[in-house]
Design a protein around this motif. Structure first.
Motif, PDB file in Angstrom:
ATOM      1  N   LYS A   1       0.832  -1.203   0.000  1.00  0.00           N
ATOM      2  CA  LYS A   1       0.000   0.000   0.000  1.00  0.00           C
ATOM      3  C   LYS A   1       0.868   1.254   0.000  1.00  0.00           C
ATOM      4  O   LYS A   1       0.572   2.233  -0.697  1.00  0.00           O
ATOM      5  CB  LYS A   1      -0.929  -0.012   1.207  1.00  0.00           C
TER       6      LYS A   1
ATOM      7  N   THR B   1       2.441   1.900  -3.450  1.00  0.00           N
ATOM      8  CA  THR B   1       1.509   2.348  -4.486  1.00  0.00           C
ATOM      9  C   THR B   1       0.693   3.562  -4.070  1.00  0.00           C
ATOM     10  O   THR B   1      -0.287   3.906  -4.738  1.00  0.00           O
ATOM     11  CB  THR B   1       0.542   1.205  -4.861  1.00  0.00           C
TER      12      THR B   1
ATOM     13  N   PHE C   1      -2.663   2.344  -3.396  1.00  0.00           N
ATOM     14  CA  PHE C   1      -3.300   1.978  -4.661  1.00  0.00           C
ATOM     15  C   PHE C   1      -3.984   3.185  -5.310  1.00  0.00           C
ATOM     16  O   PHE C   1      -5.109   3.103  -5.806  1.00  0.00           O
ATOM     17  CB  PHE C   1      -4.305   0.834  -4.463  1.00  0.00           C
TER      18      PHE C   1
ATOM     19  N   GLN D   1      -1.405   5.955 -10.061  1.00  0.00           N
ATOM     20  CA  GLN D   1      -0.248   5.071 -10.181  1.00  0.00           C
ATOM     21  C   GLN D   1      -0.499   3.915 -11.140  1.00  0.00           C
ATOM     22  O   GLN D   1       0.397   3.109 -11.382  1.00  0.00           O
ATOM     23  CB  GLN D   1       0.122   4.502  -8.805  1.00  0.00           C
TER      24      GLN D   1
ATOM     25  N   TYR E   1       0.182  -1.394 -10.912  1.00  0.00           N
ATOM     26  CA  TYR E   1       0.544  -0.077 -10.399  1.00  0.00           C
ATOM     27  C   TYR E   1       2.046   0.139 -10.513  1.00  0.00           C
ATOM     28  O   TYR E   1       2.856  -0.777 -10.320  1.00  0.00           O
ATOM     29  CB  TYR E   1       0.150   0.048  -8.917  1.00  0.00           C
ATOM     30  N   LYS E   2       2.401   1.367 -10.784  1.00  0.00           N
ATOM     31  CA  LYS E   2       3.794   1.774 -10.669  1.00  0.00           C
ATOM     32  C   LYS E   2       4.062   2.037  -9.197  1.00  0.00           C
ATOM     33  O   LYS E   2       3.249   2.659  -8.506  1.00  0.00           O
ATOM     34  CB  LYS E   2       4.037   3.033 -11.492  1.00  0.00           C
ATOM     35  N   GLY E   3       5.178   1.547  -8.707  1.00  0.00           N
ATOM     36  CA  GLY E   3       5.472   1.733  -7.286  1.00  0.00           C
ATOM     37  C   GLY E   3       6.960   1.868  -7.026  1.00  0.00           C
ATOM     38  O   GLY E   3       7.794   1.636  -7.914  1.00  0.00           O
TER      39      GLY E   3
END
Length: 870
Positions: A536, A539, A542, A546, A557-559
């Motif tokens: 979490k 991201t 979320f 992202q 997602y990009k993280g």
């Protein structure tokens, strides 16, 4: 004598009158049945398209309100356009404008609209949103040709409608820029207005008993506006407009991209001694002779036929009624109940005693049957229309079989009284890719450079495009039909898709998918476990901003992890989903034990609170496919393409030889070859992978899985998997890299639909250079091209034993690169040697696989966008 002369005179007058009436009637018929074929925006009349049809200028058919319209030329010619006419010129409208055609009120007319979403003058193609109203019927609304073309992987869009004519004998087609989008405009490249005979009367209703406003038997089609969705020559080849019957200029496509799963039956053609005769009920203009002279049947084994359905699947818009026209012509049977079968449409019985001889009276007489079905919005999945045939076992026919020669599907006006459906949805990844500035082929260290795709096991930004001509398989039972369902994608007009798999493993507490207890301890020890809280944080809880990908299993997602020092791609399955458990496990089991420079790295996973989350190394430049065609921002040089192919071959060679057991990828394609920030190729998507045969085996027997267009024909026929199946798929990739076109393109002529077949044909004819990417022409050393093409051709050998090993393929590609860089002084000897993996090839870490890590998964968890390309 006078009486004889008088008789002769009267006879002559009557004859003269009849001739005059005949001439007038003939002239009347011509004037009343005139066709209009317009090259919109063109200055000259009589320009011919690739089929030799003449197209006229549109200027004299424009209403006075269209005086401020713009005539424009397309700035770029897509190499996949079938012809420059009518697509390279356009009529642009910034205000509501109309075309008016004087026609006969006695006939229906086909209206065909051609769109090529290119940039025109200073106008961007993405700004064109508009409506089209034809004789008071809204046929397109908020239509974006640009979005539609991208989603369908097509350079141009064709929409065909069959409309009744108003009593004043006019057809009015109005184009209106959408008021919902600032700066929007309308455009059109080509218009066809073709008169047609009475092709429609009524259709038998299927599953309409509970619908208000319909009788219990049939629905009247006489004055109904219709949109052509699919027109298929079942079991036959592509039929161009010039070969259509009745002068209607219809296009008939091959049906094979729509056939469900592996139950494709067999195709046949009428023997020379079979003469096909049209009847009063089925005239020649209903369908051309080529449609009725070919067919698809279930096969010669009646026992096998009783256990499967011959099925076609189509993606359609919800909340519309669809007319399904099935064309039949018995080519071999002569007696009643020799071949009786059942017809199902969307799981509803349309006919439980179909017998072509009963309908037609004898062999070689064409007939057709019209059925209507309403497709309701399920709010759960993409709407599908299923057509299935199976033997009527209860009638005990002589042969347990079914036959179909042709199929047409038409959309009727929906609940709002129009024909307009929504634009297909682009994935978030494709939207982001479109929004990014163009980039050159060079490594970039800029931290603010936008990444346009995922890493990890991403199926690729163009997965939904691959589905355009491919058939994806998923398991789900259909009631009453007794078949397992499979997502199948449409190839011609509407092309949407989703994925739906099922999992049998559930948590006893929540009933949701639970995987932690099924991941081996070795995999757990080699793979980093992330807490849900860490995911979490990585991201931003979320955050929607992202998202860099989305698919049937969830979002990507990009993280960033480790204090913001490491970029990752995080794939999260829908928490309420029961899908993908086997693929989730397979991905972890495989990738946790493999470390190689040319394999995507799995960093870790999270399985808390019934979550299925995978964390991959971020791949900044996305898939190989998106840099070859359809929305590519970078045109790769030939040397760059060679280096990428060599990298992918090294990764596959490692899978085949570098671990304790052979690992067969089973889904090699350009969307599963990813490119990192330095443009290093990495093989991804291991959800379908299997450990190969041991020393005492030659193959692995398994259910056929993979992507159509890349699928090894020997594996498909025998269901016996070897590493040579990967070699075949890689051969398709090589030609895809060379020709910059999809593995399957159902919009082309039948012989060109399959890239593998067409490239082999051109290679054998010595004309391969005619189909290579125009950007590469004149830039490839001839000896390099010969070596590369020879390697690709050998990969596509029909028998696996005739194909080279992946090591040999790698050697030949490296040799081709040397020929390109140093044609006069190649350092290699031209000998066939098996490539031995070097330390660089073997990568960072090699870990042997244990037994029992493989699952026979049904659908791949790893494909991110729309995983129906299986």
């Amino acid at each position: 004598m006078r009486r004889i002369k008088t008789t002769h005179l009267l006879f002559s007058l009557v004859l003269f009158s009849l001739i005059c009436n005949s001439i007038c009637a003939s002239n009347d018929a011509k004037s009343n049945s005139i066709s209009f074929i317009l090259n919109c925006g063109a200055e000259n009349n009589g320009q011919k398209d690739a089929d030799g049809r003449k197209w006229d200028s549109d200027t004299k058919y424009l209403s006075s309100a269209a005086d401020d319209s713009i005539s424009a030329k397309a700035e770029i010619q897509d190499p996949s356009l079938p012809s420059t006419v009518p697509y390279m010129s356009a009529r642009i409208f910034t205000n509501e404008s109309s075309y008016v055609f004087k026609v006969s009120p006695k006939h229906r007319h086909y209206i065909r609209l051609h769109f090529y979403p290119s940039d025109y003058s200073s106008l961007n193609s993405s700004d064109a949103y508009f409506a089209v109203i034809a004789n008071g019927i809204t046929v397109l609304k908020n239509f974006s040709a640009s979005i539609t073309a991208k989603a369908l992987s097509q350079a141009y869009i064709l929409r065909e409608f069959s409309l009744p004519v108003s009593t004043d004998g006019k057809i009015k087609i109005t184009f209106s820029p959408s008021p919902l989008y600032k700066g929007s405009y309308a455009f059109i490249n080509g218009i066809e207005v073709i008169p047609s005979p009475d092709l429609f009367s009524s259709a038998i209703m299927v599953g309409f008993s509970d619908m208000v406003g319909y009788s219990d038997q049939s629905i009247d089609l006489g004055i109904a506006p219709l949109q052509t969705m699919f027109r298929l020559n079942v079991g036959g080849s592509f039929i161009p407009p010039t070969n259509d019957s009745g002068g209607l200029s219809r296009t008939w496509f091959d049906d094979s991209p729509y056939v469900f799963g592996a139950g494709v039956g067999i195709t046949g053609e009428a023997d020379k001694n079979v003469s096909i005769h049209y009847s009063k009920e089925t005239r020649e203009y209903v369908a051309p002779l080529d449609v009725y002279s070919t067919s698809r049947t279930m096969g010669p084994d009646g026992k096998v036929n009783q256990n499967y359905n011959l099925t076609w699947v189509f993606q359609v818009d919800a909340n519309f009624t669809y007319v399904v026209r099935l064309h039949f012509c018995e080519l071999s049977m002569t007696k009643i109940n020799q071949r009786s079968f059942e017809i199902f449409i969307n799981n509803q019985t349309a006919d439980d005693a179909a017998d072509v001889i009963v309908w037609a009276g004898s062999k070689g007489v064409p007939v057709y049957k019209d059925f209507a079905v309403y497709v309701q919005d399920t709010k759960v999945e993409d709407e599908e229309l299923w057509v299935a045939l199976r033997p009527a076992v209860q009638l005990k026919p002589e042969f347990y079989d079914a036959i179909l020669n042709g199929m047409e599907i038409f959309k009727m006006n929906g609940t709002k009284g129009d024909l307009a459906g929504p634009n297909p949805e682009l994935s978030d990844m494709m939207v982001k890719a479109e929004a990014e500035p163009e980039r050159s082929f060079a490594p970039s260290s800029s931290s603010n450079q936008k990444a346009n795709v995922i890493g990890g096991a991403a199926g690729g930004a163009a997965a939904v495009v691959v589905a355009a001509v491919c058939i994806a398989i998923y398991q789900r039972k259909k009631r009453d039909i007794g078949v397992e369902r499979s997502t199948s994608t449409s190839g011609w007009l509407p092309l949407y898709g989703n994925s739906h798999t099922s999992s049998t493993t559930k948590s006893t507490i929540s009933g949701k998918s639970c995987t932690s207890s099924h991941i081996s301890s070795l995999a757990v020890s080699l793979c980093r476990h992330f807490s849900f809280a860490e995911i979490k944080k990585a991201t931003k809880n979320f955050d929607e901003s992202q998202i860099i990908g989305v698919g049937g299993f969830g979002k990507v997602y990009k993280g960033v992890i480790d204090g913001g020092t490491t970029k990752v791609a995080i794939k999260r399955a829908n928490p309420s989903s029961e899908q993908g458990i086997h693929e989730f496990q397979t991905e972890i089991e495989m990738l946790s034990k493999l470390r190689h420079r040319h394999l995507v790295s799995l960093i870790g996973y999270c399985e808390e609170d019934d979550e299925m989350i995978l964390v991959y190394d971020h791949m900044a430049h996305g898939t190989l496919r998106e840099h070859l065609y359809k929305g590519n921002k970078t045109i790769l040089s030939w040397k760059q393409r060679l280096e990428i192919c060599i990298g992918a071959a090294r990764g596959l060679h490692y899978l085949h030889t570098g671990a304790k057991y052979t690992i067969i990828h089973r889904d090699v394609k350009t969307t599963n070859i990813l490119l990192d920030e330095h443009w290093v190729a990495k093989v991804s998507d291991f959800g379908l992978s299997k450990t190969g045969p041991n020393l005492n085996q030659t193959h692995v027997s398994t259910v056929v899985k993979g992507s159509f267009g890349y699928l090894d024909p020997e594996y498909f026929r025998r269901q016996q998997l070897t590493e040579k199946s990967d070699v075949y798929s890689f051969g398709v990739v090589l030609f895809e890299v060379l020709c910059a076109r999809p593995a399957l393109n159902p919009t082309l002529a039948k012989e060109q639909v399959s890239l593998a077949d067409w490239a082999l044909h051109c290679q054998k004819k010595g004309i391969l250079e005619d189909i290579i990417d125009p950007h590469l022409k004149g830039k490839i050393n001839p000896e390099c091209l010969k070596k590369f093409a020879d390697a690709a051709e050998k990969c596509l050998s029909d028998q696996g034993i005739d194909r080279p090993s992946m090591g040999d393929v790698l050697w030949n590609l490296e040799f081709a690169l040397q020929l390109q860089e140093n044609p006069d002084g190649v350092a290699y000897s031209d000998e066939k040697e098996t490539h031995k993996p070097s330390q660089t090839d073997m990568g960072i870490q090699e870990t042997n696989l244990n037994d029992g890590t493989e699952e026979n998964s049904s659908v791949v968890f790893s494909q991110l966008i729309h995983p129906q390309g299986r």
